[in-house]
Design an enzyme around this catalytic site. Structure first.
Site, short mmCIF file in Angstrom:
data_model
loop_
_atom_site.label_atom_id
_atom_site.label_comp_id
_atom_site.label_asym_id
_atom_site.label_seq_id
_atom_site.Cartn_x
_atom_site.Cartn_y
_atom_site.Cartn_z
N PHE A 35 0.97 -1.35 -0.07
CA PHE A 35 0.11 -0.18 0.22
C PHE A 35 0.91 1.45 -0.38
O PHE A 35 0.31 2.32 0.12
CB PHE A 35 -1.61 0.23 1.35
CG PHE A 35 -2.25 -0.95 0.67
CD1 PHE A 35 -2.46 -1.19 -0.19
CD2 PHE A 35 -3.26 -0.60 2.12
CE1 PHE A 35 -4.15 -2.50 -0.69
CE2 PHE A 35 -4.61 -1.93 1.69
CZ PHE A 35 -4.61 -2.29 0.37
N ARG A 36 2.61 0.85 -0.38
CA ARG A 36 2.98 2.15 0.11
C ARG A 36 2.73 3.50 1.05
O ARG A 36 3.52 2.89 2.17
CB ARG A 36 2.93 2.85 -1.24
CG ARG A 36 3.30 2.04 -2.70
CD ARG A 36 4.41 1.35 -2.67
NE ARG A 36 4.66 0.35 -4.05
CZ ARG A 36 5.48 -0.43 -3.99
NH1 ARG A 36 6.50 -0.52 -3.06
NH2 ARG A 36 5.80 -0.67 -5.76
N LYS A 95 8.64 -10.47 7.33
CA LYS A 95 8.91 -10.58 5.89
C LYS A 95 10.08 -10.57 5.47
O LYS A 95 10.56 -9.67 5.41
CB LYS A 95 8.07 -9.84 4.57
CG LYS A 95 8.48 -9.73 3.17
CD LYS A 95 7.64 -11.11 2.62
CE LYS A 95 8.52 -10.80 1.16
NZ LYS A 95 7.66 -9.87 0.39
N ASP A 104 0.16 -9.45 -5.47
CA ASP A 104 1.54 -8.79 -5.00
C ASP A 104 1.18 -7.69 -5.77
O ASP A 104 1.94 -6.37 -6.46
CB ASP A 104 2.34 -9.27 -6.07
CG ASP A 104 3.35 -8.67 -5.09
OD1 ASP A 104 3.93 -7.82 -4.44
OD2 ASP A 104 5.18 -9.62 -5.32
ZN ZN Z 1 5.67 -7.69 -3.17
#
Ligand code: ZN
Length: 268
Positions: free
Chosen positions: A48-49, A126, A262
């Site tokens: 979502f930046r 992640k 993604d």
């Molecule tokens: Zn990604």
């Protein structure tokens, strides 16, 4: 008033049934056998930046786009600016996400100090190839040990950066990473998920010790669709038509657990 209530008969889960959903002052929609009702979708891999990248997207814009596409819950990625590697940043972002009109979850980034996990208590971490290059596989194993205790899931972008050459990221990088992660799981008992896998091999080799997802672009596009390489540059890379079709067959046969987008807006 921007809510609706549904009454009548609709097609749900393979048959027509009588439904009554919602109430109050919401606008009534009569269904009369003409509608298919699907559950909201979950997208566990989005970017979502916002933070430092709001010229690409904001949390609010990302949430609205998700809802418009029928997605009601997301797992947002930590490679914002700054990268979310501390408990403080993790909490700040989760707090902002909690105000969105969707269910917002956040994958924490790899912390420099493993103790940050005890503070943040994320449900998932992640791990990027860049993290492996920067901190080493040993650090990843320490995270896995801690996550096994704290019950967080390690989410891998599974490519071993040792195989990257002059901007090329060959399929061997994914194969090598799968083996590294398999050993880490064997030694630590950590729960792992491999995101955006590109090889049918990965779906088969991880049965029993990891869950996997694949993206629409790796399932539906390949290098033959790529007239201008600069406009279809993704990590991991698009593969050959042969590999891509076998990946799609793996999804159809149930070897791939999850479909994830993604979603990641870029400027040209
Ligand atoms: Zn990604």
């Amino acid at each position: 008033m921007d809510c609706i209530r549904l009454e009548g008969r609709a097609y749900i889960g393979g048959r027509f049934v009588r439904v009554k959903i919602g109430g109050g002052d919401c606008r009534l929609v009569q269904l009369s056998n003409r509608y298919l009702i699907l559950p909201g979708m979950v997208d566990l891999h989005v970017h979502f930046r916002d933070w430092g990248l709001s010229h690409k997207e904001t949390l609010e814009g990302g949430a609205r786009a998700a809802l418009a596409g029928g997605v009601v819950a997301v797992g947002d990625m930590p490679n914002t600016s700054p990268h979310i590697r501390t408990a403080e940043l993790y909490r700040k972002r989760v707090e902002q996400g909690s105000g969105l009109p969707i269910l917002y979850k956040l994958h924490m980034g790899v912390p420099e100090k493993v103790a940050e996990l005890d503070q943040a208590r994320p449900r998932s971490v992640k791990i990027y190839p860049e993290d492996v290059a920067r901190f080493g596989w040993q650090h990843v194993e320490k995270l896995a040990e801690r996550c096994a205790t704290l019950r967080c899931v390690l989410v891998f972008h599974c490519e071993d950066p040792a195989y990257f050459r002059n901007g090329e990221r060959p399929p061997d990088a994914e194969v090598a990473c799968v083996e590294k992660v398999r050993q880490i799981v064997h030694r630590t008992g950590a729960r792992v998920h491999l995101t955006h896998i590109t090889l049918p091999y990965t779906a088969e080799a991880t049965r029993g010790w990891a869950s996997v997802d694949a993206t629409p672009h790796h399932l539906l596009l390949d290098v033959d669709n790529c007239k201008d390489p600069a406009l279809c540059l993704v990590n991991p890379r698009l593969r050959t038509p042969e590999i891509r079709k076998r990946l799609l067959a793996a999804l159809a046969s149930g070897l791939i657990d999850i479909y994830a987008t993604d979603h990641a807006p870029h400027t040209l």
